[in-house]
Design a protein around this motif. Sequence first.
Motif, PDB file in Angstrom:
ATOM      1  N   LYS A   1       0.835  -1.201   0.000  1.00 42.02           N
ATOM      2  CA  LYS A   1       0.000   0.000   0.000  1.00 42.02           C
ATOM      3  C   LYS A   1       0.867   1.247   0.000  1.00 42.02           C
ATOM      4  N   ALA A   2       1.946   1.206   0.775  1.00 45.35           N
ATOM      5  CA  ALA A   2       2.873   2.334   0.827  1.00 45.35           C
ATOM      6  C   ALA A   2       3.635   2.463  -0.482  1.00 45.35           C
ATOM      7  N   ALA A   3       4.022   1.320  -1.048  1.00 36.16           N
ATOM      8  CA  ALA A   3       4.767   1.336  -2.312  1.00 36.16           C
ATOM      9  C   ALA A   3       3.937   1.943  -3.441  1.00 36.16           C
TER      10      ALA A   3
ATOM     11  N   SER B   1       1.095  11.329   2.744  1.00 36.47           N
ATOM     12  CA  SER B   1       0.012  10.357   2.558  1.00 36.47           C
ATOM     13  C   SER B   1      -0.014   9.259   3.606  1.00 36.47           C
ATOM     14  N   MET B   2       1.174   8.766   4.016  1.00 30.09           N
ATOM     15  CA  MET B   2       1.193   7.598   4.899  1.00 30.09           C
ATOM     16  C   MET B   2       2.434   7.567   5.776  1.00 30.09           C
ATOM     17  N   ILE B   3       2.247   6.982   6.970  1.00 31.48           N
ATOM     18  CA  ILE B   3       3.354   6.688   7.877  1.00 31.48           C
ATOM     19  C   ILE B   3       3.324   5.198   8.170  1.00 31.48           C
ATOM     20  N   LEU B   4       4.417   4.519   7.880  1.00 26.98           N
ATOM     21  CA  LEU B   4       4.561   3.116   8.266  1.00 26.98           C
ATOM     22  C   LEU B   4       5.166   3.085   9.666  1.00 26.98           C
ATOM     23  N   ASP B   5       4.386   2.636  10.637  1.00 25.00           N
ATOM     24  CA  ASP B   5       4.820   2.614  12.036  1.00 25.00           C
ATOM     25  C   ASP B   5       5.477   1.277  12.339  1.00 25.00           C
TER      26      ASP B   5
END
Length: 340
Positions: free
Chosen positions: A20-22, A169-173
């Motif tokens: 999703k992040a990619a 848009s996004m943070i991968l925690d």
Amino acid sequence: MQTRILKVSSKNPSLSQIRKAARIIKSGGLVAFPTETVYGLGANALDSKSVRKIFEAKGRPSDNPLIIHISDIAELGILAENIPSTAFDLIEKFWPGPLTLVLKKSKIVPKIVTGGLDSVAVRMPKNKVALELIRLCGTPIAAPSANIAGRPSPTRAEHVSEDLNGKISMILDGGPTKIGIESTVIDLSSKTPMLLRPGGITIEQLQKILGKISIHPIVFGKKTKTIIRSPGMKYRHYSPKAKIILIEGSKPKIRKKISELSKYYKSQGLRVGILGANIGSDLTKSQASQQKIAASLFKSFREFDAKKIDIILAQGTSNKGLGLGIMNRLGKAAYKKIRV
């Protein structure tokens, strides 16, 4: 813009989550992700429009070069030219890991990534989330620290959210980072290797492989007119809202000076924080203690801000080992230095 936060395991990251992040990065968006050093703010390194969004989100000066992150050594040959054999000696020993190499750039690298320079900074992070993200993107990722320019670097996802919520848009925690200060940067683009920024790999470790290494004067806070080839060199960095006073010298004198200054500033009605958990202990005597200091440094800055501290009195440490990186960050963040 709504910033989505996805929790991912640092040991066994979910590929479906990372995909999703990619997709966001491949479509030109920004994603913050964990590395072993600090959280990075990533964009497609080969797309100028995407990279420009990093500078806009951070409020970062355009002449401050970015580090490109790769997941496979083969990608290095796409990004750099005339790579010296010493680079591969370092790669064999320290990659993946907190070491950035500055090399002659190839034509494929956009000028916005390098600040208009003829060199490029590249590293391979030692973090499963980061490596899978780069691999799934199918492109190198340009990524400075995921914070507002000048603020303490983020070592937790919540730090990223404090600074960039609504801007990316996004943070991968992936949980807290391990090392806590940025990568070591070594310039191999000229005859004699030069340390541009101390970090997780110490100069002593580098000397065992490279032999003679020069140290850029900026590492010690000295002014220079030479070309700036690395992040963390030209501008004031890592600063909390509180004013940091860095006290250097012998341990007894430091302890006495901190006590004096603490009483003085408190008498002025200011809130005072002391950086150096046990001021009576020798914080420089072991590698383990330096690792602990580095891992908690930026987190401590942000905690002092949350407590609305006005003045931070910071104890200096040795320049040996990881201490050089710690002192570099403290020096960059300090508004005043005192030697006793």
